[in-house]
Design an enzyme around this catalytic site. Structure first.
Site, mmCIF file in Angstrom:
data_model
loop_
_atom_site.group_PDB
_atom_site.id
_atom_site.type_symbol
_atom_site.label_atom_id
_atom_site.label_comp_id
_atom_site.label_asym_id
_atom_site.label_seq_id
_atom_site.Cartn_x
_atom_site.Cartn_y
_atom_site.Cartn_z
ATOM 1 N N ASP A 1 -7.875 -5.382 0.204
ATOM 2 C CA ASP A 1 -8.488 -6.383 -0.647
ATOM 3 C C ASP A 1 -8.209 -7.777 -0.461
ATOM 4 O OD1 ASP A 1 -9.953 -4.502 -2.065
ATOM 5 O OD2 ASP A 1 -8.181 -3.680 -3.150
ATOM 6 N N HIS B 1 0.767 -1.053 0.152
ATOM 7 C CA HIS B 1 0.128 0.079 0.100
ATOM 8 C C HIS B 1 0.990 1.232 0.029
ATOM 9 C CE1 HIS B 1 -3.231 2.822 1.086
ATOM 10 N NE2 HIS B 1 -3.849 1.901 0.711
#
Ligand code: ACO
Length: 402
Positions: free
Chosen positions: A337, A280
């Site tokens: 996710d 991320h």
């Protein structure tokens, strides 16, 4: 920041920051992230508390209006949303024009863009009551649009919304129900989806939210700006990652479930293979949303009576990656996710719908940012500079001389 900006403009200096890794485009009061500590708060409230105690409608109100609603405010907000869930019959006809195997994300963004043509009375971005009305219309109609996109893809008849149901229950019924047949919403499923929507509801200046703000900075209306945000979310490095994780897990399974071999390929950057659902831009620690989702994935799959081999592969992948120097050095942890797709799959959603579910959850965040941007006196039209690295001036060459 403004003084520095002026100084740089006066001196002809520009900052080059591809991907805006270290450039703030605005100030915001909506969401706080500390990526090193793995902290996420909406309007100051920790995501863990909201996930445990709140619900999606309340969180939407909090993000959009800045405070938790009183009982009366909440009732008013949710009953207004219930009353706007229907789509104009002419808008319904749009769905006939798309190919049956169309991906539901562009169907969603097209339908949202078309809302500008149906509600021309509410397009002025500075008219607050009308912005409120557009807010309600979007919150109410996006689940209906999403359910219709799904029904179209499976060739089933559309169901009109049932306004006696809550937003998530209504959406589940419109997706999985059939006209004139009773559909009992499974409360486990509804609570799980509500929780996932809460966890996706905002994440400060991510790609789609920045897109919504950038489009809105030209004073484009709320529908046009949100439609652009949906298209930004479609990409596999952003919202599309939840579907890409499932494809990756299925690939690993069909290649004999050799997790170590897959991780080796990722580390060697073979054919651009990445561990989808990992890494991320902001979190250099475990994504706090992934922590909550991982805990609930087991619970939900058990409650739904689903055993999914892919969940075992995902857990092995996580364990292998987190013990590997490549991932440790780069601070790559599971993001939101990594486990969501497995839950959506257990609920009966096809992979193509995963990113649509992300959009439904992210909608209140997009709206909150658009409203903050439009009301901020410091807002200017977004117009980045560039470093020109092309040819210097040269004379036109006639065809014969090329
Ligand atoms: N698998 C393998 N290696 C990775 C991964 C990954 N998932 N993510 C980053 N890396 C590596 C990069 O190869 C790079 O290594 P290098 O320095 O040896 O070249 C290093 O880690 C830094 O990566 P960047 O691409 O520079 O990080 P960036 O902040 O630009 O990208 C992103 C963040 C896009 C999320 C990236 O981690 C990624 O592609 N992840 C997979 C897709 C994904 O899960 N996206 C969802 C994001 S969350 C969301 O939108 C809800």
């Amino acid at each position: 920041g403004i003084a520095l900006g002026k100084l740089m403009a006066d001196t002809g200096l520009v900052t080059l920051d591809p991907g805006f890794v270290n450039t703030a485009s605005c100030s915001s009061e909506i969401t706080y992230i500390d990526g090193d500590a793995g902290i996420l708060r909406y309007r100051g409230y920790p995501i863990e508390q909201l996930a445990e105690k709140s619900n999606f409608i309340e969180v939407s109100y909090l993000l959009i209006y800045g405070e938790l609603p009183t009982r009366q405010q909440l009732e008013e907000f949710s009953s207004k949303i219930s009353r706007h869930t229907l789509l104009h019959e002419d808008l319904k006809r749009f769905f006939d024009g798309f190919p049956r195997d169309a991906h539901p994300m562009p169907v969603l963004s097209s339908a949202v863009s078309a809302l500008s043509t149906f509600y021309q009375d509410s397009l002025n971005p500075f008219d607050e009551p009308n912005v409120d009305l557009s807010t309600i219309r979007l919150m109410a109609k996006l689940p209906t649009i999403a359910a219709y996109a799904y029904k179209k893809s499976v060739g089933q008849p559309f169901l009109y919304p049932d306004n006696s149901l809550g937003l998530v229950e209504n959406y589940l019924r419109m997706t999985f129900g059939f006209p004139a047949e009773p559909y009992d919403v499974d409360p486990v499923l509804a609570r799980a989806l509500d929780l996932l929507f809460i966890l996706h509801a905002d994440h400060e200046q991510n790609c789609s939210t920045s897109t919504v703000r950038l489009v809105g900075s030209s004073e484009a209306n709320l529908f046009a700006s949100i439609s652009a945000g949906i298209n930004a979310l479609f990409g596999p490095l952003h919202g599309g990652a939840n579907a890409a994780v499932l494809d990756m897990l299925e690939d690993i399974r069909s290649n004999g479930s050799d997790v170590a071999e897959f991780v080796r390929k990722v580390k060697n950057k073979e054919a651009g293979v990445r561990l989808m659902g990992f890494g991320h831009r902001v979190y250099k620690n475990y994504d706090p949303r992934a922590k909550i989702i991982k805990k609930t994935a087991d619970e939900i799959l058990a409650k739904l009576g689903v055993h999914d081999e892919l969940l075992d592969i995902a857990k092995q992948l996580e364990e292998t990656a987190l013990a590997d120097d490549y991932f440790v050095e780069r601070k790559l942890y599971p993001n939101v996710d990594f486990y969501t797709g497995l839950i959506y799959r257990a609920m009966g959603f096809p992979t193509k719908m995963f990113t649509v579910l992300f959009a439904l959850g992210r909608l209140p965040g997009w709206i909150a940012h658009w409203r903050e941007m439009i009301n901020d006196p410091a807002t200017k039209i977004g117009r980045p500079r560039q470093l020109y690295i092309g040819r210097t001036a040269r004379d036109y060459v006639d065809m014969a001389g090329r």
